[in-house]
Enzyme design. Structure first.
Site, PDB file in Angstrom:
ATOM      1  N   ASP A 193      69.693 -30.443  79.370  1.00  0.00           N
ATOM      2  CA  ASP A 193      69.734 -29.287  79.105  1.00  0.00           C
ATOM      3  C   ASP A 193      69.549 -28.019  80.290  1.00  0.00           C
ATOM      4  O   ASP A 193      68.710 -28.128  81.004  1.00  0.00           O
ATOM      5  CB  ASP A 193      68.866 -28.767  77.917  1.00  0.00           C
ATOM      6  CG  ASP A 193      68.825 -29.573  76.633  1.00  0.00           C
ATOM      7  OD1 ASP A 193      70.148 -29.716  76.242  1.00  0.00           O
ATOM      8  OD2 ASP A 193      67.760 -30.119  76.146  1.00  0.00           O
ATOM      9  N   ASP A 202      68.601 -33.234  85.106  1.00  0.00           N
ATOM     10  CA  ASP A 202      68.288 -33.101  83.597  1.00  0.00           C
ATOM     11  C   ASP A 202      69.651 -32.665  83.074  1.00  0.00           C
ATOM     12  O   ASP A 202      70.636 -32.448  83.312  1.00  0.00           O
ATOM     13  CB  ASP A 202      67.372 -31.749  83.858  1.00  0.00           C
ATOM     14  CG  ASP A 202      67.043 -31.019  82.594  1.00  0.00           C
ATOM     15  OD1 ASP A 202      66.653 -31.820  81.481  1.00  0.00           O
ATOM     16  OD2 ASP A 202      67.019 -29.847  82.457  1.00  0.00           O
TER      17      ASP A 202
END
Length: 300
Positions: free
Chosen positions: A46, A44
């Protein structure tokens, strides 16, 4: 394994199972592995590759890079802040059902993208915003080393994000991290071919609770991992575990970054991820783990 056991920020529910997975990944070698940041290596973006906290404040997401920009009006900021205050508690809720959370995220992302479209941004605008923002994205300690290690071992590294593709790509480019092995799957802006202005977002919409590798089918990344049955997945949300759904794998080592409310969420993270990292801590151990696992191998 020693690098995990000696790290005070790391928790594991079943260390023996983690050891077995690391041994299996090492035995397969880097040519059988990829990474998702969220083997292939998948991560991922963020709050996984980037920090959750910076100078005591919440670090910006890729959506927030735009909303905090001087290019937007106070009215736009107020609208997006209202969306955040309404929907973020639903995202981290421990009482809503999975379907309720899924529907809420679908609604939040749709409304956010509609508002971003009204800004009429061009790709040049995005590059300038990333370069001049007063609230830059701060990478988590060790993230550069992980991407460099994956590149050195010629392992595909997928940045799988519910953020904005065009912002993520520009951030990686400006930080010299868009290496040949780095792929991005995220929400892509759609630009008018005549004037270059953003007029919407491409389908499918990707939010926190619908991320899975089936969404990369047909993308260049898919071809690069078809012969790689071992997977390392990294994410900060419980929903990030779905990034490995829709892909065939033999071994998947999952790493969850629990950035806040440790007492509240630790047991859920331990039940979901093989390895849990507390307190916005470094991911340097991942690059050390890769180097240790593959140092006995000569295949690259």
């Amino acid at each position: 394994m020693e690098v995990l056991e000696s790290n005070q920020a790391i928790r594991m529910k079943n260390p023996d199972a983690v050891r077995a997975k690391i041994d299996a990944i090492a035995a397969g070698g880097p040519s059988k592995c990829h990474v998702i940041s969220g083997y292939a290596l998948v991560a991922d973006f963020d709050m996984t590759l980037t920090k959750y906290w910076h100078n005591g404040l919440r670090s910006p997401s890729t959506h927030a890079v735009l909303t905090r920009s001087s290019h937007v009006s106070d009215e736009f900021r107020a609208q997006t802040d209202a969306l955040y205050k309404k929907y973020y508690p639903m995202e981290i809720s421990t009482t809503l059902t999975p379907k309720e959370k899924y529907d809420a995220m679908q609604e939040w992302w749709t409304l956010a993208h509609e508002r971003i479209t009204t800004l009429k941004l061009t790709q040049q605008d995005i590059a300038k915003i990333v370069a001049t923002t007063e609230s830059p994205v701060i990478f988590r300690a060790g993230s550069h080393a992980v991407i460099d290690a994956a590149n050195a071992f010629e392992m595909p590294f997928l940045v799988f994000s519910a953020g904005i593709y065009d912002v993520i790509k520009e951030i990686l480019v400006q930080n010299s991290l868009k290496l040949p092995n780095v792929h991005i799957v995220s929400n892509r802006m759609r630009f008018d071919p005549e004037n270059g202005v953003c007029v919407g977002f491409e389908d499918p919409l990707i939010h926190t609770f619908n991320k899975n590798e089936s969404r990369v089918h047909g993308a260049p990344y898919q071809e690069s991992v078809e012969s790689r049955p071992n997977l390392i997945l990294m994410g900060d949300s419980l929903g990030d575990i779905s990034m490995k759904e829709g892909v065939c794998y033999e071994t998947a080592l999952t790493i969850g970054f629990l950035n806040h409310d440790e007492e509240k969420f630790l047991m859920q993270y331990l039940d979901t991820f093989d390895v849990v990292v507390l307190g916005d801590s470094s991911m340097l151990f991942v690059s050390e783990m890769l180097k240790t696992a593959f140092s006995r191998r000569t295949d690259k």
